[in-house]
Design a protein around this motif. Sequence first.
Motif, PDB file in Angstrom:
ATOM      1  N   ASP A   1      -5.162   7.768  -1.437  1.00  0.00           N
ATOM      2  CA  ASP A   1      -4.049   7.421  -1.556  1.00  0.00           C
ATOM      3  C   ASP A   1      -2.677   8.583  -1.147  1.00  0.00           C
ATOM      4  O   ASP A   1      -2.711   9.250  -1.751  1.00  0.00           O
ATOM      5  CB  ASP A   1      -3.740   6.340  -2.294  1.00  0.00           C
ATOM      6  CG  ASP A   1      -2.324   5.324  -2.651  1.00  0.00           C
ATOM      7  OD1 ASP A   1      -1.561   5.457  -1.980  1.00  0.00           O
ATOM      8  OD2 ASP A   1      -2.550   3.983  -3.032  1.00  0.00           O
TER       9      ASP A   1
ATOM     10  N   GLN B   1      -0.136   9.297  -3.822  1.00  0.00           N
ATOM     11  CA  GLN B   1      -0.670   9.761  -5.095  1.00  0.00           C
ATOM     12  C   GLN B   1      -0.587  12.158  -4.389  1.00  0.00           C
ATOM     13  O   GLN B   1       0.279  12.398  -5.480  1.00  0.00           O
ATOM     14  CB  GLN B   1      -2.550  10.123  -5.287  1.00  0.00           C
ATOM     15  CG  GLN B   1      -2.741  11.316  -5.994  1.00  0.00           C
ATOM     16  CD  GLN B   1      -2.864  11.065  -7.465  1.00  0.00           C
ATOM     17  OE1 GLN B   1      -1.887   9.775  -8.100  1.00  0.00           O
ATOM     18  NE2 GLN B   1      -2.733  11.791  -8.401  1.00  0.00           N
TER      19      GLN B   1
ATOM     20  N   ASN C   1       1.047  -1.383  -0.019  1.00  0.00           N
ATOM     21  CA  ASN C   1       0.141  -0.366  -0.094  1.00  0.00           C
ATOM     22  C   ASN C   1       1.199   1.650   0.057  1.00  0.00           C
ATOM     23  O   ASN C   1       0.375   2.504  -0.202  1.00  0.00           O
ATOM     24  CB  ASN C   1      -0.849   0.161   1.259  1.00  0.00           C
ATOM     25  CG  ASN C   1      -1.647  -0.992   0.975  1.00  0.00           C
ATOM     26  OD1 ASN C   1      -2.593  -1.398  -0.022  1.00  0.00           O
ATOM     27  ND2 ASN C   1      -2.839  -1.367   2.100  1.00  0.00           N
TER      28      ASN C   1
ATOM     29  N   THR D   1      -0.812   7.713 -10.574  1.00  0.00           N
ATOM     30  CA  THR D   1      -1.915   6.803 -11.105  1.00  0.00           C
ATOM     31  C   THR D   1      -2.974   6.881  -9.882  1.00  0.00           C
ATOM     32  O   THR D   1      -3.684   5.765 -10.621  1.00  0.00           O
ATOM     33  CB  THR D   1      -1.632   6.367 -12.007  1.00  0.00           C
ATOM     34  OG1 THR D   1      -0.852   5.349 -11.863  1.00  0.00           O
ATOM     35  CG2 THR D   1      -1.079   7.406 -13.489  1.00  0.00           C
ATOM     36  N   TYR D   2      -2.631   7.153  -8.503  1.00  0.00           N
ATOM     37  CA  TYR D   2      -2.920   7.311  -7.775  1.00  0.00           C
ATOM     38  C   TYR D   2      -4.573   7.256  -7.211  1.00  0.00           C
ATOM     39  O   TYR D   2      -4.784   8.344  -8.090  1.00  0.00           O
ATOM     40  CB  TYR D   2      -2.101   6.430  -6.468  1.00  0.00           C
ATOM     41  CG  TYR D   2      -0.567   6.147  -6.823  1.00  0.00           C
ATOM     42  CD1 TYR D   2      -0.336   4.243  -6.630  1.00  0.00           C
ATOM     43  CD2 TYR D   2       0.163   6.662  -7.276  1.00  0.00           C
ATOM     44  CE1 TYR D   2       0.237   4.089  -6.695  1.00  0.00           C
ATOM     45  CE2 TYR D   2       1.581   5.948  -7.093  1.00  0.00           C
ATOM     46  CZ  TYR D   2       1.430   4.274  -7.366  1.00  0.00           C
ATOM     47  OH  TYR D   2       2.831   3.717  -7.537  1.00  0.00           O
ATOM     48  N   ASP D   3      -5.374   7.051  -6.574  1.00  0.00           N
ATOM     49  CA  ASP D   3      -6.333   6.890  -5.886  1.00  0.00           C
ATOM     50  C   ASP D   3      -6.042   8.444  -5.159  1.00  0.00           C
ATOM     51  O   ASP D   3      -4.942   8.601  -4.951  1.00  0.00           O
ATOM     52  CB  ASP D   3      -7.226   6.438  -5.165  1.00  0.00           C
ATOM     53  CG  ASP D   3      -7.963   4.863  -6.252  1.00  0.00           C
ATOM     54  OD1 ASP D   3      -8.060   5.512  -8.189  1.00  0.00           O
ATOM     55  OD2 ASP D   3      -8.251   4.176  -5.604  1.00  0.00           O
ATOM     56  N   ALA D   4      -6.679   9.157  -5.263  1.00  0.00           N
ATOM     57  CA  ALA D   4      -6.523  10.374  -4.765  1.00  0.00           C
ATOM     58  C   ALA D   4      -6.597  10.190  -2.682  1.00  0.00           C
ATOM     59  O   ALA D   4      -6.232  10.914  -2.557  1.00  0.00           O
ATOM     60  CB  ALA D   4      -8.204  11.335  -4.716  1.00  0.00           C
TER      61      ALA D   4
END
Length: 165
Positions: A105, A108, A91, A100-103
């Motif tokens: 994460d 990011q 993680n 390109t990670y989720d907000a």
Amino acid sequence: MLLPGLPTIMNRAVSPTQQGFTLVEALVAMAIFMLGFGGLYVFFNLSQHSVMESERRMYLNLMGDRIIQSIAAEGQRSPSDPLNPFLAPGNYAGSLNACTYDAADVRQSWCQDLNANVGPYNAASGKENRQIDLVNDGTGLIVNVSLIVADGKVSAYFTRKLRQL
């Protein structure tokens, strides 16, 4: 007419051949002046590049430390918490080359901070890399942070071993 008692210099008439600089003298003086300022400009430009690299290096050091401190803080979570890096090191590991990670994460936000402060990732150079690796060796979590930017000219490497309490 000569005035008695005054020095003769004040009474001399200026000859037409001594009235100022010639054009050649003025051009030579201007050329020397331009060479001097040209040299100053070159040194100023070099110092600007040096300052920019120093700022990038400083930011990379701060960012690498921030990443490790964030992972260490998350390691204080409950051992059964799925966000604990000792339980799920994947993680927090990964490439920060592309955001390109989720907000939600944390990677990011690390990636966006790097892009904003040291510039976006330059894939064309082939010399840049922004990577976080985590390995749980059974006795602790080994965190490796490698940040290489500016076409490979500025870099920071961090390795820390975190122990779970």
